[in-house]
Design a protein around this motif. Structure first.
Motif, PDB file in Angstrom:
ATOM      1  N   VAL A   1      39.027  30.556  29.367  1.00  0.00           N
ATOM      2  CA  VAL A   1      38.516  31.605  30.260  1.00  0.00           C
ATOM      3  C   VAL A   1      37.084  31.226  30.588  1.00  0.00           C
ATOM      4  O   VAL A   1      36.205  31.225  29.745  1.00  0.00           O
ATOM      5  N   TYR A   2      36.851  30.844  31.836  1.00  0.00           N
ATOM      6  CA  TYR A   2      35.510  30.431  32.246  1.00  0.00           C
ATOM      7  C   TYR A   2      34.643  31.664  32.506  1.00  0.00           C
ATOM      8  O   TYR A   2      35.159  32.713  32.876  1.00  0.00           O
ATOM      9  N   PRO A   3      33.330  31.547  32.311  1.00  0.00           N
ATOM     10  CA  PRO A   3      32.438  32.688  32.475  1.00  0.00           C
ATOM     11  C   PRO A   3      32.598  33.372  33.838  1.00  0.00           C
ATOM     12  O   PRO A   3      32.550  34.583  33.932  1.00  0.00           O
ATOM     13  N   LYS A   4      32.824  32.571  34.875  1.00  0.00           N
ATOM     14  CA  LYS A   4      32.956  33.148  36.217  1.00  0.00           C
ATOM     15  C   LYS A   4      34.149  34.117  36.290  1.00  0.00           C
ATOM     16  O   LYS A   4      34.078  35.167  36.926  1.00  0.00           O
ATOM     17  N   LEU A   5      35.218  33.741  35.625  1.00  0.00           N
ATOM     18  CA  LEU A   5      36.420  34.578  35.622  1.00  0.00           C
ATOM     19  C   LEU A   5      36.180  35.857  34.825  1.00  0.00           C
ATOM     20  O   LEU A   5      36.539  36.959  35.249  1.00  0.00           O
TER      21      LEU A   5
END
Ligand SMILES: [Mg+2]
Length: 169
Positions: free
Chosen positions: A46-50
């Protein structure tokens, strides 16, 4: 048939989704696909942007539910990490899982949008139920081999829709 495959909007990615426009249409919930819509197929990060995107949805008072055809185990990883309800093994384009998602969110079909990267599952299923449908370009080109075959048919339909001027970018 072509009508049922036509998304209401076609976007580069989930991040282009105009939340104010959705609100103006009375939409208060988002049913989202997982693989190649939120994250690359079989990526487990889970990337920070998501994470930030989901936080924003919550801040804007949108209800959210993941509806995925993928396995229980894989879907649960993201459901837990993002703290969002999810329905795995959804068998999209069947409507049952979308109906369950609406029940979970306490919304009617005209109050929810479906976001996904596939015409024959996400868009078709959403349109069959009268949801607002949003098609996004797949996050990654890596895919389940069955999906790669379906993509050829998908490209054909997209060309037809484009030719008829039905695709809203
Ligand atoms: Mg997908």
């Amino acid at each position: 048939m072509l009508d049922l495959l036509c998304p209401n909007v076609y976007l580069e990615s989930i991040y282009e989704l105009d939340l104010n426009k959705l609100k103006q249409k009375g939409i208060r919930g988002i049913i989202t696909d997982l693989d190649n819509t939120l994250i690359a197929w079989n990526d487990n990060t889970v990337y920070p942007k998501l994470d930030e995107w989901f936080r924003m949805l919550k801040e804007e008072n949108f209800k959210v539910c993941i509806v995925s055809n993928n396995s229980r185990g894989r879907v649960k990883i993201f459901s837990d990490m993002l703290d969002i309800p999810a329905i795995p093994k959804a068998v999209k384009p069947r409507r049952k899982a979308f109906r369950s998602a609406l029940d979970k969110m306490g919304l009617k079909p005209n109050e929810a949008a479906v976001v996904g990267d596939q015409l024959f599952t996400d868009v078709l299923g959403g349109n069959r139920l009268g949801l607002f449908t949003v098609l996004v370009i797949p996050v990654s080109e890596r895919e389940f081999f069955g999906t790669r075959i379906v993509r050829k048919a998908e490209r054909w339909v997209l060309k037809k829709l484009e030719h008829k001027g039905l695709l809203q970018m």
